[in-house]
Design a protein around this motif. Structure first.
Motif, PDB file in Angstrom:
ATOM      1  N   GLN A  66       0.821  -1.224   0.091  1.00 32.90           N
ATOM      2  CA  GLN A  66       0.012  -0.097  -0.052  1.00 32.90           C
ATOM      3  C   GLN A  66       0.797   1.415   0.010  1.00 32.90           C
ATOM      4  O   GLN A  66       0.528   2.141  -0.661  1.00 32.90           O
ATOM      5  CB  GLN A  66      -0.699  -0.065   1.340  1.00 32.90           C
ATOM      6  N   LYS A  67       1.921   1.116   0.793  1.00 34.32           N
ATOM      7  CA  LYS A  67       3.027   2.135   0.733  1.00 34.32           C
ATOM      8  C   LYS A  67       3.450   2.612  -0.785  1.00 34.32           C
ATOM      9  O   LYS A  67       3.539   3.479  -1.174  1.00 34.32           O
ATOM     10  CB  LYS A  67       4.008   1.920   1.781  1.00 34.32           C
ATOM     11  N   ASP A  83       0.985   4.621  -2.756  1.00 30.48           N
ATOM     12  CA  ASP A  83       1.069   6.160  -2.646  1.00 30.48           C
ATOM     13  C   ASP A  83       2.079   6.854  -3.303  1.00 30.48           C
ATOM     14  O   ASP A  83       3.352   6.580  -2.891  1.00 30.48           O
ATOM     15  CB  ASP A  83       1.113   6.314  -1.002  1.00 30.48           C
ATOM     16  N   GLU A  84       1.614   7.742  -4.459  1.00 37.00           N
ATOM     17  CA  GLU A  84       2.656   8.189  -5.189  1.00 37.00           C
ATOM     18  C   GLU A  84       3.800   9.363  -4.308  1.00 37.00           C
ATOM     19  O   GLU A  84       4.806   9.628  -4.786  1.00 37.00           O
ATOM     20  CB  GLU A  84       2.283   8.924  -6.245  1.00 37.00           C
ATOM     21  N   GLN A  85       3.159   9.710  -3.185  1.00 37.75           N
ATOM     22  CA  GLN A  85       3.862  10.538  -2.548  1.00 37.75           C
ATOM     23  C   GLN A  85       5.501   9.764  -1.747  1.00 37.75           C
ATOM     24  O   GLN A  85       6.196  10.578  -1.483  1.00 37.75           O
ATOM     25  CB  GLN A  85       3.378  11.080  -1.035  1.00 37.75           C
ATOM     26  N   ASN A  86       5.316   8.520  -1.730  1.00 34.36           N
ATOM     27  CA  ASN A  86       6.195   7.838  -1.398  1.00 34.36           C
ATOM     28  C   ASN A  86       7.328   7.596  -2.518  1.00 34.36           C
ATOM     29  O   ASN A  86       8.556   7.015  -2.065  1.00 34.36           O
ATOM     30  CB  ASN A  86       6.083   6.454  -0.646  1.00 34.36           C
ATOM     31  N   SER A 116      -0.843   2.589  -9.385  1.00 34.70           N
ATOM     32  CA  SER A 116      -2.121   2.434  -8.492  1.00 34.70           C
ATOM     33  C   SER A 116      -3.448   2.083  -9.515  1.00 34.70           C
ATOM     34  O   SER A 116      -4.204   1.509  -9.182  1.00 34.70           O
ATOM     35  CB  SER A 116      -2.551   3.712  -7.712  1.00 34.70           C
TER      36      SER A 116
END
Length: 559
Positions: A135-136, A139-142, A429
């Motif tokens: 899931q991390k 998340d495109e922020q990661n 995603s």
């Protein structure tokens, strides 16, 4: 590498000693047997947050200890820096105790430390890839953090981020000066009025006490005049009565005459003369004071006006003249600051311009480093994925550079992928299935940890959504990773279980109404039974055992 893990009274594990070796160790067992407890115990010695719920019911405390060997030079240097090096230069002992009331005590090489120190050591010891890492990854922020770790951006980011924080602080101050202009002008007007009012009053220290005494003098003018008049009459007399001074003159003269009769009266004559002179002096002082009385109505009005002014200033600016003076000094300083805000704003804008130029230069260097690394990362991940039964995959680490700076610089990063020929790359995603995501995460972990000092990798159920040939490819990849770093994998897949160099079974039993979890290594015969269970479930058939034997033989595991 992790050599020994000792667990006491942690959840359903009353006591367990787990010996670990090089290569790939697989951990399997029924759902709910306690596999996650072993991972939680390892997390505890790495400084992760623990709660009282981790302590076994009925126990006063839980305890986890770990022995690591083959320490990296970077870890040894850190231990020396922290003053935590042990007697054995290539061995590290970590213990953590958790009490039933939630308190925690940690030791490194028998020396007490805070849990934060364990977290400081953790990156050199074990990297845990948990079930939530998929899931991390979505998340495109990661994504920018993944790329930065691969590109080695740490040094540049350490230089860039303080400048970015300075920019934010300067921008906030400049904005406050710009948006508060009307309030600033209003404050200047008010403080200027206060300052001028105090200065015009020209107060003197203790002036109020002197004026209060003068006012009391005016308030008692009648009483003063009456008292002086009575005293003057008593001493000087009038046309009808003789005053004390005249009577004393008469007494002194009479006694002076007696001196001619007898020397025995000389002392009395001298005393009388002394009293006469004192009375005369007192009379003259009273007459002089009475002649000099000044009860000017004009002066009285001025005194009262001055006291009224001081009272009003005290009401507004302080309870004493000293307080009023302190307030005057304070607002004078504030006025200088407020009146200098234009210069201050210009100075801040110049500082901002300089800092922005330097930050943009560092951000540009980060962008160049990321773009160069993105190409290499794409190639390595595609190569890894091709070995994980995803031969047609295309992957792109898209680096988008904007004009607005953030804590990462001027870039945003998005991992895009195409899993089918002819399809364009799209964000993870929107494309990746659960099984594909597990393989991408495994590939990414393999690439990112290849050059790191971490001594052990743990994969906690990365086989979610994977089966068949893909599972076999993941098993081979894990085996390949384990040849470079000690690896532990919690799994439900027989293909992965068969590939392990070592196999630990987690089993739970109920004795006297209490649950107990055991961790034990398995020989080949027991491994066949466990892999057969993973293949067929609770009822193990002969065909499942033959299949398990074939999987072990194909993996080259003799026992």
């Amino acid at each position: 590498m992790l050599q020994l893990l000792h667990i006491e009274n942690i959840a359903v594990i009353e006591q367990a000693d787990i010996e670990l070796e090089d290569g790939l160790t697989v951990l399997s067992g029924e759902t709910g047997a306690g596999k996650s407890i072993v991972i939680d115990a390892i997390g505890a010695v790495l400084g992760r947050r623990v709660s009282r719920d981790l302590v076994r019911a009925g126990a006063q405390k839980g305890f986890v200890s770990a022995v690591f060997i083959g320490l990296s030079s970077a870890l040894c240097a850190l231990l020396d820096e922290l003053g935590l090096a042990g007697d054995e230069p290539d061995t590290l002992h970590i213990q953590r105790q958790i009490t039933a009331d939630g308190k925690s005590a940690c030791r490194v090489n028998m020396k007490p430390v805070a849990a934060a120190v364990l977290r400081q050591l953790a990156p050199y010891l074990i990297d845990i890839h948990g079930q939530n890492d998929g899931q991390k990854l979505l998340d495109e922020q990661n994504h920018i953090d993944y790329l930065d770790g691969y590109a080695g951006c740490e040094a540049l980011l350490r230089e860039y981020r303080p400048k970015y924080q300075t920019l934010l602080a300067l921008r906030r101050e400049i904005t406050a000066l710009e948006t508060g202009e009307q309030e600033r002008l209003q404050r200047i007007d008010m403080l200027t009025f206060h300052k001028e009012e105090i200065e015009q009053a020209a107060l003197q220290q203790e002036e109020d006490e002197t004026l209060a005494q003068r006012k009391a003098y005016f308030d008692h003018a009648g009483r003063i005049m009456d008292a002086l008049g009575q005293a003057r009459l008593a001493l000087s007399g009038d046309d009808e009565i003789a005053g004390a001074c005249a009577l004393l003159d008469r007494a002194a003269g009479a006694l002076e005459d007696l001196k001619e009769v007898s020397d025995a009266f000389g002392g009395l004559a001298e005393q009388a003369e002394e009293v006469r002179l004192l009375a005369a002096d007192l009379r003259d002082s009273i007459l002089a004071r009475g002649d000099n009385l000044d009860f000017s109505p004009a002066e009285r009005e001025l005194v009262e006006q001055r006291l009224d002014l001081i009272y009003r200033l005290k009401q507004k600016y302080g309870g004493t003249i000293a307080d009023i003076a302190a307030y005057h000094d304070k607002i004078t300083s504030e006025l200088e600051t407020l009146q200098d805000s234009d210069n201050r704003r210009d100075m801040l804008r110049e500082q901002y311009r300089v800092q922005l130029a330097e930050a943009k230069q560092l951000a540009a260097a980060l962008s160049d480093l990321r773009r160069a690394a993105a190409k290499r990362l794409e190639g390595e991940i595609v190569r890894e994925l091709s070995e994980l039964d995803m031969e047609k995959v295309k992957m792109r680490a898209a680096v988008h550079t904007g004009t607005k700076l953030s804590a990462h610089g001027a870039d945003s990063v998005v991992f895009e992928i195409s899993v089918n020929p002819g399809e364009p790359e799209k964000p993870l995603s929107k494309v990746a299935s659960g099984g594909e995501l597990s393989r991408i995460m495994l590939a990414l972990k393999n690439v990112l940890t290849a050059g790191e000092d971490v001594g052990m990798l743990i994969f906690d159920e990365i086989d979610t959504g994977v089966s068949g040939h893909a599972a076999q490819q993941i098993a081979r990849k894990l085996s390949s990773i384990a040849k470079k770093k000690q690896t532990l994998c919690v799994t439900h897949l027989p293909q992965i279980a068969a590939m392990g160099d070592h196999h630990l079974l987690i089993s739970k039993t109920v004795r006297a109404g209490r649950s107990y979890t055991d961790v034990r290594p398995m020989d080949r015969l027991h491994r066949v039974d466990e892999i057969a269970r993973l293949l067929s479930g609770e009822h193990i058939s002969a065909a499942a055992r033959r299949n398990a034997e074939e999987l072990l033989s194909a993996a080259g595991q003799g026992g």
